[in-house]
Design a protein around this motif. Sequence first.
Motif, mmCIF file in Angstrom:
data_model
loop_
_atom_site.group_PDB
_atom_site.id
_atom_site.type_symbol
_atom_site.label_atom_id
_atom_site.label_comp_id
_atom_site.label_asym_id
_atom_site.label_seq_id
_atom_site.Cartn_x
_atom_site.Cartn_y
_atom_site.Cartn_z
ATOM 1 N N GLU A 107 0.850 -1.206 -0.475
ATOM 2 C CA GLU A 107 0.054 -0.168 -0.252
ATOM 3 C C GLU A 107 1.154 0.818 -0.085
ATOM 4 O O GLU A 107 0.826 2.607 -0.668
ATOM 5 C CB GLU A 107 -0.429 0.218 0.979
ATOM 6 C CG GLU A 107 -1.666 1.209 0.966
ATOM 7 C CD GLU A 107 -2.776 1.603 2.590
ATOM 8 O OE1 GLU A 107 -3.457 0.402 3.152
ATOM 9 O OE2 GLU A 107 -3.377 1.660 2.671
ATOM 10 N N ALA A 108 1.942 1.528 0.809
ATOM 11 C CA ALA A 108 1.954 2.560 1.152
ATOM 12 C C ALA A 108 2.831 2.355 2.392
ATOM 13 O O ALA A 108 3.329 2.195 3.357
ATOM 14 C CB ALA A 108 1.676 3.623 1.504
ATOM 15 N N GLU A 113 9.683 2.141 6.580
ATOM 16 C CA GLU A 113 10.042 2.288 5.597
ATOM 17 C C GLU A 113 10.587 4.105 5.247
ATOM 18 O O GLU A 113 11.065 4.430 4.146
ATOM 19 C CB GLU A 113 8.897 2.278 4.765
ATOM 20 C CG GLU A 113 8.216 0.484 4.633
ATOM 21 C CD GLU A 113 7.775 0.285 6.172
ATOM 22 O OE1 GLU A 113 7.128 0.738 6.883
ATOM 23 O OE2 GLU A 113 7.892 -1.037 6.360
ATOM 24 N N PHE A 120 8.822 -1.884 3.881
ATOM 25 C CA PHE A 120 8.493 -3.299 3.735
ATOM 26 C C PHE A 120 9.523 -3.911 4.820
ATOM 27 O O PHE A 120 10.044 -5.353 4.281
ATOM 28 C CB PHE A 120 8.298 -5.094 2.495
ATOM 29 C CG PHE A 120 5.982 -4.556 2.761
ATOM 30 C CD1 PHE A 120 5.479 -4.418 3.795
ATOM 31 C CD2 PHE A 120 5.878 -4.214 1.181
ATOM 32 C CE1 PHE A 120 4.160 -4.933 3.290
ATOM 33 C CE2 PHE A 120 4.929 -4.101 0.714
ATOM 34 C CZ PHE A 120 3.625 -4.752 2.051
ATOM 35 N N ASN A 152 5.497 -0.199 -3.508
ATOM 36 C CA ASN A 152 3.685 0.084 -3.367
ATOM 37 C C ASN A 152 3.267 0.769 -4.551
ATOM 38 O O ASN A 152 3.810 1.198 -4.911
ATOM 39 C CB ASN A 152 4.444 1.543 -1.813
ATOM 40 C CG ASN A 152 4.833 0.218 -0.390
ATOM 41 O OD1 ASN A 152 3.820 -0.572 -0.202
ATOM 42 N ND2 ASN A 152 5.585 -0.456 -0.008
ATOM 43 N N HIS A 226 -2.599 -8.477 3.387
ATOM 44 C CA HIS A 226 -1.201 -7.944 3.968
ATOM 45 C C HIS A 226 -0.896 -8.264 5.144
ATOM 46 O O HIS A 226 -1.112 -8.719 6.001
ATOM 47 C CB HIS A 226 -1.979 -6.159 3.905
ATOM 48 C CG HIS A 226 -0.896 -5.801 4.149
ATOM 49 N ND1 HIS A 226 -0.217 -5.573 4.978
ATOM 50 C CD2 HIS A 226 -0.593 -4.711 3.260
ATOM 51 C CE1 HIS A 226 0.495 -4.212 5.143
ATOM 52 N NE2 HIS A 226 0.542 -4.060 3.871
HETATM 53 N N1 URA Z 1 2.830 -1.695 3.995
HETATM 54 C C1 URA Z 1 2.714 -1.414 3.294
HETATM 55 O O1 URA Z 1 1.604 -1.701 2.398
HETATM 56 N N2 URA Z 1 3.955 -1.245 2.461
HETATM 57 C C2 URA Z 1 5.157 -0.844 3.371
HETATM 58 O O2 URA Z 1 6.165 -0.750 2.670
HETATM 59 C C3 URA Z 1 5.527 -1.018 5.176
HETATM 60 C C4 URA Z 1 4.147 -1.826 5.390
#
Ligand code: URA
Length: 252
Positions: A107-108, A113, A120, A152, A226
């Motif tokens: 996602e983000a 990160e 991640f 992401n 996730h």
């Molecule tokens: N969750 C995500 O979706 N991406 C990341 O990089 C870290 C946590």
Amino acid sequence: MTPEDALAALAWQVELGADEALGEGPVDRFSAPASVPTTKVESPVASVKPAPAPEGAASEALAAGCANLEALRATMAAFDGCALKKGARSLVFADGVPGARVMIVGEAPGREEDQQGLPFVGASGQLLDKMFAAIGLSRKADDATHALYITNTIPWRPPQNRDPSSDEIAMMMPFLERHIALAAPEILVTMGNSATKTLLATTTGITRMRGNWSERNGIPLLPMFHPAALLRDPLKKREAWADLKAIRARLG
Ligand code: URA
């Protein structure tokens, strides 16, 4: 795989409940392998597209002009059309091996990160690494066959880890599209609701989408829970393990 990796993979499988050498149903090893049904999603972007904002049009043209991943990284780093960039410390572009057979889309970025500039790497990322190690894949592998490539939907950490808005996602979508085209994976794996909804242009939630192969611009795509959801609800790990096995089977 090192002995330590093998032990970690075994521990992960036991944790998932895979503590018996039995499948959920009988396996007829004499029958021909069944082909995996897929749902085709040819042009998801069309339905994700918002009323085109000028910046959205700009990101489309900029992304289209990138001939390789380094150019894409530099272009995204210089892109000022998304307000998330102002509140973030780093552009989180990707990690792993370009050319890997499997590309993961999350996602983000979160706090860790953002600090490290890599996707991640926090608690979710550590679980993600364990999950894929269990099927012999790693972002650190030195050959494309055993490698992962990770990115992401959004490259900047949203403030307070809020969900990215649909405008932000739409604005960055051309970059993600180009990223996937340039990385050219054999299999895409979307982690969680946001990435799945973004790439498949669906409103169906991850609980129903996970484990079902789709196709996005000709690339087989498997949505998974996730890792953050698995940390919150370890019972979901059984389904995650089924999905990992499906990826391994698809890779052959
Ligand atoms: N969750 C995500 O979706 N991406 C990341 O990089 C870290 C946590």
